[in-house]
Design a protein around this motif. Sequence first.
Motif, PDB file in Angstrom:
ATOM      1  N   LEU A  83      50.242  39.709  28.427  1.00 30.12           N
ATOM      2  CA  LEU A  83      51.732  40.623  28.523  1.00 30.12           C
ATOM      3  C   LEU A  83      51.663  41.728  29.528  1.00 30.12           C
ATOM      4  O   LEU A  83      52.582  42.282  30.265  1.00 30.12           O
ATOM      5  N   MET A  84      50.421  42.334  29.498  1.00 29.02           N
ATOM      6  CA  MET A  84      50.131  43.438  30.133  1.00 29.02           C
ATOM      7  C   MET A  84      50.105  43.194  31.603  1.00 29.02           C
ATOM      8  O   MET A  84      50.730  44.006  32.531  1.00 29.02           O
ATOM      9  N   VAL A  85      49.257  42.329  32.027  1.00 22.45           N
ATOM     10  CA  VAL A  85      49.356  41.546  33.423  1.00 22.45           C
ATOM     11  C   VAL A  85      50.548  41.136  33.896  1.00 22.45           C
ATOM     12  O   VAL A  85      50.951  41.645  34.956  1.00 22.45           O
ATOM     13  N   LEU A  86      51.180  40.618  32.947  1.00 24.42           N
ATOM     14  CA  LEU A  86      52.732  40.193  33.281  1.00 24.42           C
ATOM     15  C   LEU A  86      53.526  41.473  33.723  1.00 24.42           C
ATOM     16  O   LEU A  86      54.393  41.362  34.614  1.00 24.42           O
ATOM     17  N   ALA A  87      53.377  42.530  32.920  1.00 26.18           N
ATOM     18  CA  ALA A  87      54.254  43.668  33.142  1.00 26.18           C
ATOM     19  C   ALA A  87      53.963  44.296  34.277  1.00 26.18           C
ATOM     20  O   ALA A  87      54.714  44.680  35.255  1.00 26.18           O
ATOM     21  N   LEU A  88      52.612  44.266  34.612  1.00 31.01           N
ATOM     22  CA  LEU A  88      51.994  45.099  35.941  1.00 31.01           C
ATOM     23  C   LEU A  88      52.603  44.298  37.106  1.00 31.01           C
ATOM     24  O   LEU A  88      52.828  44.863  38.190  1.00 31.01           O
ATOM     25  N   LEU A  89      52.401  42.785  37.037  1.00 23.49           N
ATOM     26  CA  LEU A  89      52.815  41.857  38.211  1.00 23.49           C
ATOM     27  C   LEU A  89      54.193  42.036  38.634  1.00 23.49           C
ATOM     28  O   LEU A  89      54.733  42.035  39.603  1.00 23.49           O
ATOM     29  N   SER A  90      54.829  41.855  37.329  1.00 27.76           N
ATOM     30  CA  SER A  90      56.452  42.070  37.596  1.00 27.76           C
ATOM     31  C   SER A  90      56.918  43.285  38.321  1.00 27.76           C
ATOM     32  O   SER A  90      57.826  43.064  39.119  1.00 27.76           O
ATOM     33  N   ASP A  91      56.377  44.611  37.850  1.00 23.42           N
ATOM     34  CA  ASP A  91      56.878  45.680  38.575  1.00 23.42           C
ATOM     35  C   ASP A  91      56.387  45.673  39.970  1.00 23.42           C
ATOM     36  O   ASP A  91      56.892  46.542  40.759  1.00 23.42           O
ATOM     37  N   ARG A  92      55.482  44.691  40.382  1.00 24.39           N
ATOM     38  CA  ARG A  92      54.693  44.762  41.903  1.00 24.39           C
ATOM     39  C   ARG A  92      55.316  43.648  42.556  1.00 24.39           C
ATOM     40  O   ARG A  92      55.741  43.766  43.797  1.00 24.39           O
TER      41      ARG A  92
END
Length: 184
Positions: A83-92
Amino acid sequence: MAISMQNTIWDSVLEITKVAQEKGSDPLIWALQVSSSLSSSGVGLPSPELANVLVSYIFWDNNMPILWKLLEKALALRIVPPLMVLALLSDRVVPCRRSRPVAYRLYMELLKTFAFALKGQINVPNYEMVMKSIDGVLHLSHNFGLEATSPGILVVEFLYSIVSQLLDASLDDEEYKLPFQYSW
């Protein structure tokens, strides 16, 4: 002293990653090396810090297929919190989807694979810390006006945020216009 040691750990992980990238190493071998390095340094897994390091490294100067494979392996082996990776990716990724369509497609694949497999992500030792990190990335508490007191609330906010972001992106991509105008 602690900051210097933390920098050394992440520098070491980046060096392992760069070598794997240059050699085209097997993602499983890379993941085992990174996991071993983090464990010997006392870093708990899954690691939100590692998620930050990897996503930051990949975007944009090092956006190569091998790095996406390494990231996917880290997700599959729960070295990083999905979920953290997806949050970071969605932001970028989502804001740059037109200029980086391959990254957007790969992000969507990771989202499909990892976003809704919540059971395996909730039963990790540092779940609350991960959710607070996600809150920090996506500003969920601020956007929704709810305190980050319950990890369950953060999961719902996270999912709503991702779905809303993707819906907005889809509507924007289709240049959505209302078929009628309101007149007051």
